[in-house]
Design an enzyme around this catalytic site. Structure first.
Site, PDB file in Angstrom:
ATOM      1  N   GLU A 172     -28.273  47.540 -48.184  1.00  0.00           N
ATOM      2  CA  GLU A 172     -28.453  46.180 -48.692  1.00  0.00           C
ATOM      3  C   GLU A 172     -27.853  45.191 -47.701  1.00  0.00           C
ATOM      4  O   GLU A 172     -26.897  45.514 -46.982  1.00  0.00           O
ATOM      5  CB  GLU A 172     -27.748  46.054 -50.058  1.00  0.00           C
ATOM      6  CG  GLU A 172     -27.869  44.668 -50.674  1.00  0.00           C
ATOM      7  CD  GLU A 172     -27.420  44.617 -52.138  1.00  0.00           C
ATOM      8  OE1 GLU A 172     -27.011  45.667 -52.684  1.00  0.00           O
ATOM      9  OE2 GLU A 172     -27.489  43.514 -52.726  1.00  0.00           O
ATOM     10  N   ASN A 220     -28.764  43.222 -55.538  1.00  0.00           N
ATOM     11  CA  ASN A 220     -28.637  41.843 -56.032  1.00  0.00           C
ATOM     12  C   ASN A 220     -29.102  40.836 -54.983  1.00  0.00           C
ATOM     13  O   ASN A 220     -29.624  39.773 -55.312  1.00  0.00           O
ATOM     14  CB  ASN A 220     -27.187  41.552 -56.408  1.00  0.00           C
ATOM     15  CG  ASN A 220     -26.725  42.387 -57.594  1.00  0.00           C
ATOM     16  OD1 ASN A 220     -27.530  42.836 -58.390  1.00  0.00           O
ATOM     17  ND2 ASN A 220     -25.422  42.595 -57.706  1.00  0.00           N
ATOM     18  N   ASN A 279     -35.012  43.715 -58.795  1.00  0.00           N
ATOM     19  CA  ASN A 279     -33.786  44.497 -58.912  1.00  0.00           C
ATOM     20  C   ASN A 279     -33.003  44.084 -60.154  1.00  0.00           C
ATOM     21  O   ASN A 279     -32.726  42.893 -60.335  1.00  0.00           O
ATOM     22  CB  ASN A 279     -32.899  44.260 -57.683  1.00  0.00           C
ATOM     23  CG  ASN A 279     -31.571  44.998 -57.768  1.00  0.00           C
ATOM     24  OD1 ASN A 279     -31.544  46.223 -57.651  1.00  0.00           O
ATOM     25  ND2 ASN A 279     -30.485  44.277 -57.985  1.00  0.00           N
ATOM     26  N   GLU A 280     -32.653  45.046 -60.994  1.00  0.00           N
ATOM     27  CA  GLU A 280     -31.778  44.834 -62.157  1.00  0.00           C
ATOM     28  C   GLU A 280     -32.066  43.507 -62.869  1.00  0.00           C
ATOM     29  O   GLU A 280     -31.148  42.721 -63.127  1.00  0.00           O
ATOM     30  CB  GLU A 280     -30.302  44.915 -61.723  1.00  0.00           C
ATOM     31  CG  GLU A 280     -29.927  46.294 -61.220  1.00  0.00           C
ATOM     32  CD  GLU A 280     -28.431  46.479 -60.941  1.00  0.00           C
ATOM     33  OE1 GLU A 280     -27.676  45.490 -60.926  1.00  0.00           O
ATOM     34  OE2 GLU A 280     -28.029  47.643 -60.736  1.00  0.00           O
ATOM     35  N   TYR A 320     -23.572  53.801 -61.926  1.00  0.00           N
ATOM     36  CA  TYR A 320     -22.337  54.010 -61.155  1.00  0.00           C
ATOM     37  C   TYR A 320     -21.279  54.603 -62.084  1.00  0.00           C
ATOM     38  O   TYR A 320     -21.196  54.212 -63.249  1.00  0.00           O
ATOM     39  CB  TYR A 320     -21.849  52.684 -60.567  1.00  0.00           C
ATOM     40  CG  TYR A 320     -22.787  52.137 -59.512  1.00  0.00           C
ATOM     41  CD1 TYR A 320     -22.791  52.658 -58.224  1.00  0.00           C
ATOM     42  CD2 TYR A 320     -23.698  51.134 -59.813  1.00  0.00           C
ATOM     43  CE1 TYR A 320     -23.672  52.181 -57.259  1.00  0.00           C
ATOM     44  CE2 TYR A 320     -24.585  50.644 -58.856  1.00  0.00           C
ATOM     45  CZ  TYR A 320     -24.565  51.175 -57.582  1.00  0.00           C
ATOM     46  OH  TYR A 320     -25.438  50.710 -56.618  1.00  0.00           O
ATOM     47  N   GLU A 351     -30.431  53.664 -57.486  1.00  0.00           N
ATOM     48  CA  GLU A 351     -29.011  53.393 -57.183  1.00  0.00           C
ATOM     49  C   GLU A 351     -28.175  54.349 -58.005  1.00  0.00           C
ATOM     50  O   GLU A 351     -28.243  54.322 -59.243  1.00  0.00           O
ATOM     51  CB  GLU A 351     -28.616  51.950 -57.545  1.00  0.00           C
ATOM     52  CG  GLU A 351     -29.129  50.910 -56.583  1.00  0.00           C
ATOM     53  CD  GLU A 351     -28.566  49.516 -56.863  1.00  0.00           C
ATOM     54  OE1 GLU A 351     -27.390  49.390 -57.246  1.00  0.00           O
ATOM     55  OE2 GLU A 351     -29.337  48.554 -56.698  1.00  0.00           O
ATOM     56  N   GLN A 376     -24.377  53.312 -51.411  1.00  0.00           N
ATOM     57  CA  GLN A 376     -25.329  53.010 -50.381  1.00  0.00           C
ATOM     58  C   GLN A 376     -25.065  53.940 -49.190  1.00  0.00           C
ATOM     59  O   GLN A 376     -24.432  54.961 -49.384  1.00  0.00           O
ATOM     60  CB  GLN A 376     -25.208  51.535 -50.003  1.00  0.00           C
ATOM     61  CG  GLN A 376     -25.508  50.615 -51.238  1.00  0.00           C
ATOM     62  CD  GLN A 376     -25.677  49.139 -50.902  1.00  0.00           C
ATOM     63  OE1 GLN A 376     -25.767  48.756 -49.748  1.00  0.00           O
ATOM     64  NE2 GLN A 376     -25.704  48.298 -51.927  1.00  0.00           N
TER      65      GLN A 376
HETATM   66  O1  AHR Z   1     -25.136  48.577 -54.854  1.00  0.00           O
HETATM   67  C1  AHR Z   1     -24.370  47.464 -55.170  1.00  0.00           C
HETATM   68  C2  AHR Z   1     -24.996  46.606 -56.256  1.00  0.00           C
HETATM   69  O2  AHR Z   1     -24.972  47.303 -57.463  1.00  0.00           O
HETATM   70  C3  AHR Z   1     -26.443  46.244 -56.052  1.00  0.00           C
HETATM   71  O3  AHR Z   1     -26.599  45.099 -55.279  1.00  0.00           O
HETATM   72  C4  AHR Z   1     -26.915  45.996 -57.450  1.00  0.00           C
HETATM   73  O4  AHR Z   1     -28.287  46.283 -57.602  1.00  0.00           O
HETATM   74  C5  AHR Z   1     -26.027  46.880 -58.305  1.00  0.00           C
HETATM   75  O5  AHR Z   1     -25.510  46.184 -59.378  1.00  0.00           O
END
Ligand code: AHR
Length: 549
Positions: free
Chosen positions: A72, A117, A217-218, A289, A341, A398
């Site tokens: 990113e 993001n 994205n999200e 995450y 992700e 990432q």
């Molecule tokens: O990977 C970091 C961030 O986590 C990304 O920008 C977003 O898509 C997610 O919330």
């Protein structure tokens, strides 16, 4: 930026409760039933875990894109990470040669770009054309400055040099479906149109033929620039998909699913989105995450190492929604999932770690990974492998400097702990996923999750190369555990690879000063007799064994 971190943190806490408030029955679905002693007449707890392995019995071919990654425009991922024109370590394009060689050597098949993001406020036109004309833009997602010296054309050239495919993210926040279709035209049309001719003018005669695209994205997240309701997003995604397919009907498109089980709209978002755009897309995205936090695990490493089972659950629940909408629409098409992700991330996610203070290449999300993080990453890889029938793309988030397996400074790079399980997946997980039958008498109680197997097992068979590989997580923090492989049909012959990641300190980390503090060592050789192989797995360890089949 405070807006992003504060709200993201609140959602993380909700993930902890919502994501884990599930019974063992829910957690141990089809793929895990055999890994618990629930409802079985239980042999003594010291009995080995038995795996019945028949190389003819497989779940699905494993798509290499299951082990993709993500870069990113965030922190030092691009600038100072993969691109640093001022560095003596860089080539004539400004690409860091050491980083490029490392990623090429790993064989990462697909890389998502440019966000995250970031993408929801990005104008791709700022990043193409003569570099001196490109504007310095304030990225509001991470409160950082993007010099735009690296853009679409540089990314495509870098992908080619690395030998990877792009997974392009589109701005469906501030961006319009028309701008999305224009980027497809820029990338994929050969010549003779406004945007394809601009690409040619910018120096790329041949089209890039980008196949996979993420529609935003999200978009369910209040932190997301351009956040909207599920119905609004679903309609916008459908419009973008239609316009993009007009430009290139061969595209594979991924709609934004929920950002995680902690979202109040989890699954409901996915259903409403798909009601609008099911007919125009190929896949749904998932994100997740994990953290060993007070809220999520109470700091209990035994529970932390079981969290991959909640990823199994997330995959299965999301598929249920896809299939529900499919049924309601009487559609012949079955969607697949793009888990684009996933990682451990819980330390560098507030304050200055997520606020670039309007600087170029600030140090953001520079999470330092320890041994237990790497073990959970191993478990998460096992989860992805056993769902390879419906998960066709997944991206470790990432790749460089930002929540990453590879860290750089001006002098070089080092491998974080999580590099190793990811690299093993890239190296050894080829072919088809084995439908293993597992008898696991050895379990432990995890608060909020019920009985969890000490061992987590996934396996693949490569019939072309005649190789069988097992990936083994021992969650027992203090005891070695025994695994017995019962060969049915093909027997594992010569041992081709045997590596283990373990150590005396679950919190040990690697650094520039101690880059090998946590690193794989040779695993103890298994003993084989009469169609059985016995393996001893050290406490808190992740192991890979590969045999000639
Ligand atoms: O990977 C970091 C961030 O986590 C990304 O920008 C977003 O898509 C997610 O919330």
């Amino acid at each position: 930026m405070a807006r992003v971190s504060a709200s993201r943190r609140r959602f993380l806490q909700q993930t902890a409760t919502a994501g884990l408030a599930c019974s063992a029955d829910l957690l141990f679905g089809r793929s895990l039933l055999g890994q618990t002693s629930l409802g079985q007449t239980s042999p003594s707890p010291a009995a080995p875990v038995r795996v019945y392995l028949d190389s003819r019995r497989t779940i699905a071919p494993l798509d290499r894109n299951l082990f993709g990654s993500f870069l990113e425009h965030l922190g030092r991922a691009i600038y100072e990470g993969i691109y640093d024109p001022g560095s003596s370590l860089s080539d004539s394009h400004g690409f860091r040669k050491d980083v490029l060689n490392e990623i090429r050597g790993m064989g990462v098949p697909i890389i998502r770009y440019p966000g995250g993001n970031f993408v929801s406020g990005y104008d791709w036109l700022d990043g193409v054309g003569p570099s001196q004309n490109r504007p310095r833009v304030l990225d509001k997602a991470w409160n950082s400055v993007n010099s735009n010296q690296f853009g679409t054309d540089e990314f495509m050239a870098w992908c080619r040099a690395v030998g990877t495919e792009p997974l392009m993210g589109l701005n469906l926040g501030t961006g319009t479906p028309e701008q999305a279709a224009a980027l497809v035209e820029y990338c994929n049309v050969e010549k003779g149109t406004r945007w394809s001719d601009l690409r040619r003018k910018n120096g790329a005669a041949d089209p890039y033929k980008v196949q996979h695209w993420c529609l935003g994205n999200e978009m369910d997240g209040p932190w997301q620039i351009g956040h909207m309701t599920a119905k609004e997003y679903g309609m916008k995604a459908a419009d973008a998909a239609r316009q993009m397919h007009d430009v290139d009907p061969s595209l594979k498109l991924v709609a934004c699913g929920s950002s995680g089980p902690g979202m109040p709209t989890y699954l409901e978002w996915d259903r409403e989105v798909l009601e609008q755009c099911y007919d125009y897309v190929d896949a749904l995205s998932l994100h997740r995450y994990f953290g060993n936090t007070k809220e999520e695990t109470g700091g209990d490493s035994g529970k932390f190492l079981a969290l991959n089972l909640t990823m199994d659950q997330q995959i299965e629940e999301s598929l249920a929604v896809c299939d529900l909408v499919r049924g309601r629409k009487r559609s012949p098409k079955k969607l697949w999932l793009s888990f684009d992700e996933w990682n451990v991330w819980y330390r560098a996610r507030s304050g200055d770690a997520v606020n670039g203070h309007q600087q170029d290449a600030p140090h953001l999300l520079e999470e330092v990974y320890n041994l237990e993080d790497a073990l959970l990453v191993g478990g998460l890889i096992n989860t992805l492998i056993r769902h390879a029938d419906r998960v066709k793309i997944a991206c470790l988030a990432q790749l460089v400097n930002v929540i990453a397996p590879i860290m750089t400074n001006a002098k070089g790079l080092y491998r974080q702990t999580i590099f190793y399980p990811y690299n093993w997946a890239l190296q050894y997980a080829r072919g088809s996923v084995l439908d293993l039958f597992i008898e696991s008498p050895s379990t432990y109680e995890v608060a909020g999750m019920g009985q969890v197997s000490h061992l987590d097992v996934a396996g693949v068979v490569d019939s072309d190369d005649k190789k069988i590989t097992l990936f083994l997580l021992n969650r027992d923090l203090s005891k070695a555990r025994e695994l017995e492989v019962n060969w049915e049909g093909t027997t594992g012959k010569q041992l081709l690879a045997s590596w283990v990641l373990t150590g005396d300190d679950l919190k040990a980390v690697n650094s520039f000063d101690a880059p090998q503090r946590v690193a794989p060592t040779a695993a103890d050789k298994p003993s084989s007799a009469a169609g059985r192989t016995k393996i001893e797995l050290p406490p808190h360890s992740y192991t890979v064994f590969q045999w000639e089949a």
